[in-house]
Design a protein around this motif. Structure first.
Motif, mmCIF file in Angstrom:
data_model
loop_
_atom_site.group_PDB
_atom_site.id
_atom_site.type_symbol
_atom_site.label_atom_id
_atom_site.label_comp_id
_atom_site.label_asym_id
_atom_site.label_seq_id
_atom_site.Cartn_x
_atom_site.Cartn_y
_atom_site.Cartn_z
ATOM 1 N N ASN A 127 27.852 39.684 38.351
ATOM 2 C CA ASN A 127 29.057 39.947 39.137
ATOM 3 C C ASN A 127 29.521 41.387 38.929
ATOM 4 O O ASN A 127 29.135 42.039 37.959
ATOM 5 C CB ASN A 127 30.175 38.967 38.754
ATOM 6 C CG ASN A 127 30.527 39.065 37.278
ATOM 7 O OD1 ASN A 127 31.198 39.991 36.838
ATOM 8 N ND2 ASN A 127 30.038 38.100 36.482
ATOM 9 N N TYR A 128 30.332 41.890 39.858
ATOM 10 C CA TYR A 128 30.706 43.307 39.803
ATOM 11 C C TYR A 128 31.640 43.634 38.643
ATOM 12 O O TYR A 128 31.650 44.757 38.136
ATOM 13 C CB TYR A 128 31.301 43.766 41.136
ATOM 14 C CG TYR A 128 32.684 43.243 41.468
ATOM 15 C CD1 TYR A 128 33.830 43.824 40.928
ATOM 16 C CD2 TYR A 128 32.845 42.192 42.369
ATOM 17 C CE1 TYR A 128 35.099 43.357 41.245
ATOM 18 C CE2 TYR A 128 34.108 41.722 42.694
ATOM 19 C CZ TYR A 128 35.236 42.308 42.135
ATOM 20 O OH TYR A 128 36.483 41.846 42.458
ATOM 21 N N GLU A 129 32.418 42.645 38.183
ATOM 22 C CA GLU A 129 33.267 42.916 37.016
ATOM 23 C C GLU A 129 32.415 43.249 35.799
ATOM 24 O O GLU A 129 32.753 44.152 35.015
ATOM 25 C CB GLU A 129 34.173 41.706 36.721
ATOM 26 C CG GLU A 129 35.240 41.459 37.763
ATOM 27 C CD GLU A 129 34.808 40.464 38.835
ATOM 28 O OE1 GLU A 129 35.693 39.952 39.539
ATOM 29 O OE2 GLU A 129 33.594 40.209 38.940
ATOM 30 N N THR A 130 31.320 42.531 35.639
ATOM 31 C CA THR A 130 30.399 42.816 34.532
ATOM 32 C C THR A 130 29.784 44.199 34.692
ATOM 33 O O THR A 130 29.678 44.958 33.721
ATOM 34 C CB THR A 130 29.296 41.745 34.479
ATOM 35 O OG1 THR A 130 29.895 40.475 34.173
ATOM 36 C CG2 THR A 130 28.266 42.077 33.408
ATOM 37 N N ASN A 132 31.044 46.791 36.246
ATOM 38 C CA ASN A 132 32.066 47.809 35.966
ATOM 39 C C ASN A 132 32.377 47.902 34.477
ATOM 40 O O ASN A 132 32.643 48.993 33.957
ATOM 41 C CB ASN A 132 33.340 47.496 36.748
ATOM 42 C CG ASN A 132 33.202 47.824 38.226
ATOM 43 O OD1 ASN A 132 32.428 48.709 38.602
ATOM 44 N ND2 ASN A 132 33.934 47.111 39.065
ATOM 45 N N PHE A 133 32.329 46.760 33.785
ATOM 46 C CA PHE A 133 32.545 46.780 32.339
ATOM 47 C C PHE A 133 31.500 47.646 31.650
ATOM 48 O O PHE A 133 31.820 48.508 30.830
ATOM 49 C CB PHE A 133 32.502 45.358 31.779
ATOM 50 C CG PHE A 133 32.459 45.292 30.278
ATOM 51 C CD1 PHE A 133 33.623 45.385 29.530
ATOM 52 C CD2 PHE A 133 31.249 45.162 29.592
ATOM 53 C CE1 PHE A 133 33.587 45.348 28.139
ATOM 54 C CE2 PHE A 133 31.207 45.131 28.213
ATOM 55 C CZ PHE A 133 32.381 45.224 27.481
ATOM 56 N N GLU A 155 28.258 42.220 47.665
ATOM 57 C CA GLU A 155 29.633 42.182 47.135
ATOM 58 C C GLU A 155 29.767 43.110 45.936
ATOM 59 O O GLU A 155 30.773 43.826 45.788
ATOM 60 C CB GLU A 155 29.995 40.747 46.753
ATOM 61 C CG GLU A 155 31.420 40.557 46.263
ATOM 62 C CD GLU A 155 32.461 40.749 47.352
ATOM 63 O OE1 GLU A 155 33.658 40.802 46.999
ATOM 64 O OE2 GLU A 155 32.098 40.858 48.540
ATOM 65 N N MET A 156 28.766 43.122 45.050
ATOM 66 C CA MET A 156 28.789 44.041 43.911
ATOM 67 C C MET A 156 28.863 45.487 44.387
ATOM 68 O O MET A 156 29.659 46.283 43.877
ATOM 69 C CB MET A 156 27.547 43.852 43.047
ATOM 70 C CG MET A 156 27.444 42.524 42.342
ATOM 71 S SD MET A 156 25.860 42.403 41.439
ATOM 72 C CE MET A 156 25.797 40.659 41.068
ATOM 73 N N HIS A 159 32.150 46.943 45.278
ATOM 74 C CA HIS A 159 33.155 47.098 44.230
ATOM 75 C C HIS A 159 32.708 47.971 43.062
ATOM 76 O O HIS A 159 33.423 48.076 42.071
ATOM 77 C CB HIS A 159 33.572 45.731 43.696
ATOM 78 C CG HIS A 159 34.315 44.884 44.688
ATOM 79 N ND1 HIS A 159 33.680 44.045 45.563
ATOM 80 C CD2 HIS A 159 35.642 44.778 44.954
ATOM 81 C CE1 HIS A 159 34.581 43.421 46.317
ATOM 82 N NE2 HIS A 159 35.775 43.853 45.969
ATOM 83 N N THR A 160 31.520 48.539 43.140
ATOM 84 C CA THR A 160 31.068 49.369 42.022
ATOM 85 C C THR A 160 30.110 50.438 42.524
ATOM 86 O O THR A 160 29.437 50.250 43.546
ATOM 87 C CB THR A 160 30.361 48.519 40.945
ATOM 88 O OG1 THR A 160 30.022 49.336 39.834
ATOM 89 C CG2 THR A 160 29.088 47.886 41.486
#
Length: 408
Positions: A127-130, A132-133, A155-156, A159-160
């Motif tokens: 996922n994109y949160e991962t 970006n982390f 989607e990723m 957002h990144t």
């Protein structure tokens, strides 16, 4: 006419120095290798520092890059010496290190500044949160988990802006992102520390265990089965991968042959270049797909890219399709005056066999072996000895580095 100038990287496996050079010769923009420590392919012919130095020099001379996989799951004591290891990679000119364990990532970033770090697929980024982390932690690229679908990648990308690398061809582990302990349990070899015994590829039987009497096999027709997956092949979906924003197309197979590496890199080089040169008029060529079947070890599918795999994407019973070609040799030199190729044998072949020469840029020539000589010009009918040098007349010019296969 739209032209894609920022083409995705074709990233090929290189289990040995020979495979590294072959992969680059056949179109790879970059290769990934293993060192003597911290990697997951202990039997892949890993590189010493001297071999890395030679490999980097060869890659740089051909405008290519070399990455080193250091993607073990580190237990206590496994990280000893990692800082020095990563600094040596940096100083040798390695373009990036591929890591999954946070402890090794921290060591690489803090103790080997200047060495780019890529997150391994073993870390299961989905996922994109991962993404970006890990970008915030200092990583420039993330290798996605094989379980990610094409819509998720889109989607990723929305957002990144971290680089996204995805597997597009090769074997798929039956365990989630390769994090499997079958080998640990059945063979006492830690798959997550470089010792996978590929137990999922073994043949198994299924038994009914009655309260009284002997166990009875439940497998129809006595055909043993495995619990493993078919291989991935995304050759028919290059436009989807490019438009989804994948920056690097990764080919699995550091333990595969130069026949495999040369063929697969050659095909994806052609497909990526063709699509990026003119996306609106791109046409999938049937010969690309057919070429991949010449080195296929199993059936092929698109993995998780377009949904959850079904039973058709797993290996049950007999193979539904078998490769029709075998690798038999490599061209060492060509005598243009006499139209004779000097060849190093890799598997038995001889007079009467139908063979195919292929080379970089997707060149192909088919012919029948009509005559064969050894290095002393003595007549041969077969070339049975491993790695023997022989000569044969050819119908079309060939080049050193061209490969030879024959129909089975």
């Amino acid at each position: 006419m739209r032209v894609i100038t920022d083409k995705p990287e074709v990233l090929a496996p290189a289990g040995t120095l020979e495979k590294l050079k072959v992969a680059i010769d056949y179109g790879a923009d970059a290769v990934y290798i293993g060192g003597d420590a911290y990697g997951l392919r202990s039997r892949a012919g890993n590189f010493s520092f001297d071999q890395m130095r030679e490999g980097v020099a060869y890659a740089q001379a051909h405008q290519a890059k070399v990455y080193v996989a250091a993607n073990i799951v580190a237990h206590e004591g496994d990280t000893a010496g990692a800082g020095e290891f990563f600094r040596t990679l940096r100083d040798l000119g390695i373009s990036a290190v591929i890591v999954s364990d946070p402890s090794l990532i921290e060591i690489a970033i803090t103790e080997a500044p200047g060495l780019p770090v890529h997150l391994s697929t073993q870390a299961s980024a989905t996922n994109y949160e991962t993404l970006n982390f890990w970008q915030a932690e200092g990583l420039e690229r993330v290798v996605l988990a094989r379980e990610v679908g094409i819509e998720e990648i889109k989607e990723m990308r929305r957002h990144t802006d971290v680089q996204i690398e995805a597997f597009i061809h090769g074997a798929m582990c039956i365990g989630y992102s390769g994090r499997c302990v079958l080998s640990n349990h059945m063979s006492m070899r830690d798959a997550n520390r470089g010792g996978c015994a590929q137990n999922c590829r073994w043949k198994y039987d299924l038994f009914e265990m009655p309260a009284n009497g002997e166990k009875q096999s439940q497998v129809e027709n006595g055909e043993a089965f495995s619990m493993s997956a078919v291989d991935m092949a995304m050759i028919e979906h290059i436009p989807d991968l490019v438009e989804a924003g994948v920056n690097s197309f990764k080919i699995e197979g550091r333990m595969k042959s130069i026949h495999y590496v040369s063929t697969v890199a050659n095909v994806y080089r052609q497909a990526v270049d063709s699509y990026c040169a003119d996306p609106e008029h791109y046409v999938l060529k049937r010969e690309w797909v057919d070429e991949l079947w010449k080195v296929a070890q199993r059936e092929m599918s698109t993995g998780f890219y377009y949904g959850t795999p079904t039973a058709d994407d797993e290996l049950f019973g007999k193979r539904r399709k078998r490769p029709q070609y075998g690798f038999v040799g490599e061209v060492l030199d060509y005598d243009a005056e006499h139209k004779v190729a000097l060849v190093q044998q890799r598997n038995n072949f001889g007079v009467g066999d139908k063979i195919e020469f292929y080379g970089p840029n997707f060149t192909h020539t088919e012919q029948v072996v009509e005559r064969l000589w050894d290095q002393d010009n003595d007549i041969l009918y077969r070339a049975p000895d491993a790695m023997m040098i022989c000569k044969l007349p050819v119908v079309q010019p060939v080049k050193a580095g061209d490969m030879i296969r024959k129909q089975r």
